[in-house]
Design a protein around this motif. Sequence first.
Motif, PDB file in Angstrom:
ATOM      1  N   LEU A  94      13.345   5.260  44.248  1.00  0.00           N
ATOM      2  CA  LEU A  94      12.642   4.788  45.426  1.00  0.00           C
ATOM      3  C   LEU A  94      12.682   5.885  46.487  1.00  0.00           C
ATOM      4  O   LEU A  94      13.743   6.373  46.863  1.00  0.00           O
ATOM      5  N   VAL A  95      11.510   6.297  46.932  1.00  0.00           N
ATOM      6  CA  VAL A  95      11.420   7.357  47.923  1.00  0.00           C
ATOM      7  C   VAL A  95      10.636   6.833  49.109  1.00  0.00           C
ATOM      8  O   VAL A  95       9.614   6.165  48.958  1.00  0.00           O
ATOM      9  N   SER A  96      11.118   7.145  50.292  1.00  0.00           N
ATOM     10  CA  SER A  96      10.432   6.728  51.505  1.00  0.00           C
ATOM     11  C   SER A  96      10.284   7.944  52.410  1.00  0.00           C
ATOM     12  O   SER A  96      11.256   8.650  52.666  1.00  0.00           O
ATOM     13  N   VAL A  97       9.074   8.175  52.865  1.00  0.00           N
ATOM     14  CA  VAL A  97       8.819   9.287  53.771  1.00  0.00           C
ATOM     15  C   VAL A  97       8.413   8.705  55.112  1.00  0.00           C
ATOM     16  O   VAL A  97       7.471   7.924  55.202  1.00  0.00           O
TER      17      VAL A  97
END
Length: 127
Positions: A94-97
């Motif tokens: 899970l990646v959040s920018v």
Amino acid sequence: MIRRHELSDAEWEFVRPLLPASLRGRKRLDDRRILNGIVWKFRTGTPWRDVPERYGPWATLHTRFRRWAADGTFERMLKAAQAQADAVGDVDWLVSVDSTIVRAHQHAAGARKGGFAAPASDAPEAA
């Protein structure tokens, strides 16, 4: 004796099959010794010429690094390490920018619109 910046036996056994084999020419320096020198160089941030001689000539380390980078060896190592970590559940994909932390260069705010100055012919004529 394993030094602080060198690969452990388990790490070496993991990457050893991913290294390209030397099929021609004279016998080259040990891949583990060279890889330890490359790792030492990047972990310490030192110039190539300052890598300790115990890892071999700096030019050999640099040449082997360039070859392995060009032929995808390091990319294979990364993919294999990611696959192994993912298989045991050590990777959270899970990646959040958050764009609120992206900074523009200090001079970016005052840029001219349109990019170029208007040509002189567009200036109003003096009476």
